[in-house]
Write a protein that holds these residues in place. Structure first.
Motif, PDB file in Angstrom:
ATOM      1  N   THR A   1      11.852  -8.911  -8.151  1.00 24.86           N
ATOM      2  CA  THR A   1      11.079  -9.643  -7.152  1.00 24.86           C
ATOM      3  C   THR A   1      11.856  -9.624  -5.840  1.00 24.86           C
ATOM      4  OG1 THR A   1      12.025 -11.565  -8.192  1.00 24.86           O
ATOM      5  CG2 THR A   1       9.698 -11.137  -8.620  1.00 24.86           C
ATOM      6  N   TYR A   2      11.881 -10.682  -5.090  1.00 27.14           N
ATOM      7  CA  TYR A   2      12.449 -10.605  -3.759  1.00 27.14           C
ATOM      8  C   TYR A   2      13.520 -11.666  -3.558  1.00 27.14           C
ATOM      9  CZ  TYR A   2       7.841  -8.740  -4.019  1.00 27.14           C
ATOM     10  OH  TYR A   2       6.735  -8.109  -4.459  1.00 27.14           O
TER      11      TYR A   2
ATOM     12  N   LYS B   1       0.236 -10.414   0.731  1.00 28.20           N
ATOM     13  CA  LYS B   1      -0.478 -10.344  -0.545  1.00 28.20           C
ATOM     14  C   LYS B   1      -0.180 -11.596  -1.370  1.00 28.20           C
ATOM     15  CE  LYS B   1      -0.683  -7.397  -4.674  1.00 28.20           C
ATOM     16  NZ  LYS B   1       0.344  -7.915  -5.606  1.00 28.20           N
TER      17      LYS B   1
ATOM     18  N   ASN C   1       1.521   1.815  -1.270  1.00 21.14           N
ATOM     19  CA  ASN C   1       2.795   1.110  -1.190  1.00 21.14           C
ATOM     20  C   ASN C   1       3.938   1.899  -1.808  1.00 21.14           C
ATOM     21  OD1 ASN C   1       4.506  -1.080  -0.713  1.00 21.14           O
ATOM     22  ND2 ASN C   1       4.263  -1.733  -2.829  1.00 21.14           N
TER      23      ASN C   1
ATOM     24  N   GLU D   1       3.672  -7.221   1.119  1.00 19.12           N
ATOM     25  CA  GLU D   1       3.873  -7.980  -0.119  1.00 19.12           C
ATOM     26  C   GLU D   1       3.825  -9.485   0.140  1.00 19.12           C
ATOM     27  OE1 GLU D   1       4.125  -7.391  -3.281  1.00 19.12           O
ATOM     28  OE2 GLU D   1       4.040  -5.199  -3.214  1.00 19.12           O
TER      29      GLU D   1
ATOM     30  N   TYR E   1      -4.917  -6.083  -3.535  1.00 16.39           N
ATOM     31  CA  TYR E   1      -3.852  -5.180  -3.950  1.00 16.39           C
ATOM     32  C   TYR E   1      -3.422  -4.327  -2.763  1.00 16.39           C
ATOM     33  CZ  TYR E   1      -7.272  -1.370  -4.164  1.00 16.39           C
ATOM     34  OH  TYR E   1      -8.219  -0.437  -3.852  1.00 16.39           O
TER      35      TYR E   1
END
Ligand SMILES: [Zn+2]
Length: 137
Positions: A118-119, A21, A36, A18, A32
């Motif tokens: 999200t992160y 990406k 995953n 991720e 993409y």
């Protein structure tokens, strides 16, 4: 010109995929991640599927390599084999530099946040000691 889709790289860690990406997309690369979700639900499938695959257009391949070559801090999430930075609390060298909060939650919690939001756990980086469980800078 033919736009073939190719696997740029495979990763054992879906979060690393991720991050990469995100780097490529920030540089205007269409890409993409394949496999995953399967691996996110059960990390044990990683080996069976050959890792998380980052897919790109073939004509972007060289550009992707150049972009990632400029991002040396990608290595920050690798496990650091270090003698120089022992834990200040217990002097253990079994420490890792990375996202601080990811070790506070368990792996399952990390995957859930990874899949749903999200992160937020990449906001802060710190050393984490696996011997006594403390974080330090
Ligand atoms: Zn320690």
């Amino acid at each position: 010109m033919e736009d073939r889709i190719v696997t740029f790289e495979s990763y054992n860690d879906p979060m690393l995929a991720e991050i990469i990406k995100g780097r490529l997309e920030a540089n205007g690369i269409d890409c993409y991640i394949a496999d995953n979700n399967t691996i996110g639900m059960n990390p044990l499938y990683t080996q069976a599927l050959g890792g998380v695959k980052l897919k790109i257009f073939e004509h972007d391949f060289k550009t992707c390599q150049l972009i990632l070559a400029q991002n040396e801090d990608l290595a920050l999430d690798e496990v650091v084999d270090n003698e120089e930075t022992p834990c200040p609390y217990c002097q253990s060298t079994n420490v890792r530099y990375g996202a601080a909060t990811i070790q506070r939650t368990n792996w399952f919690g990390a995957i859930v946040s990874f899949l749903t939001v999200t992160y937020p756990f990449y906001a802060r980086k710190a050393w984490h000691c696996f011997n006594c469980g403390k974080d330090f800078n």
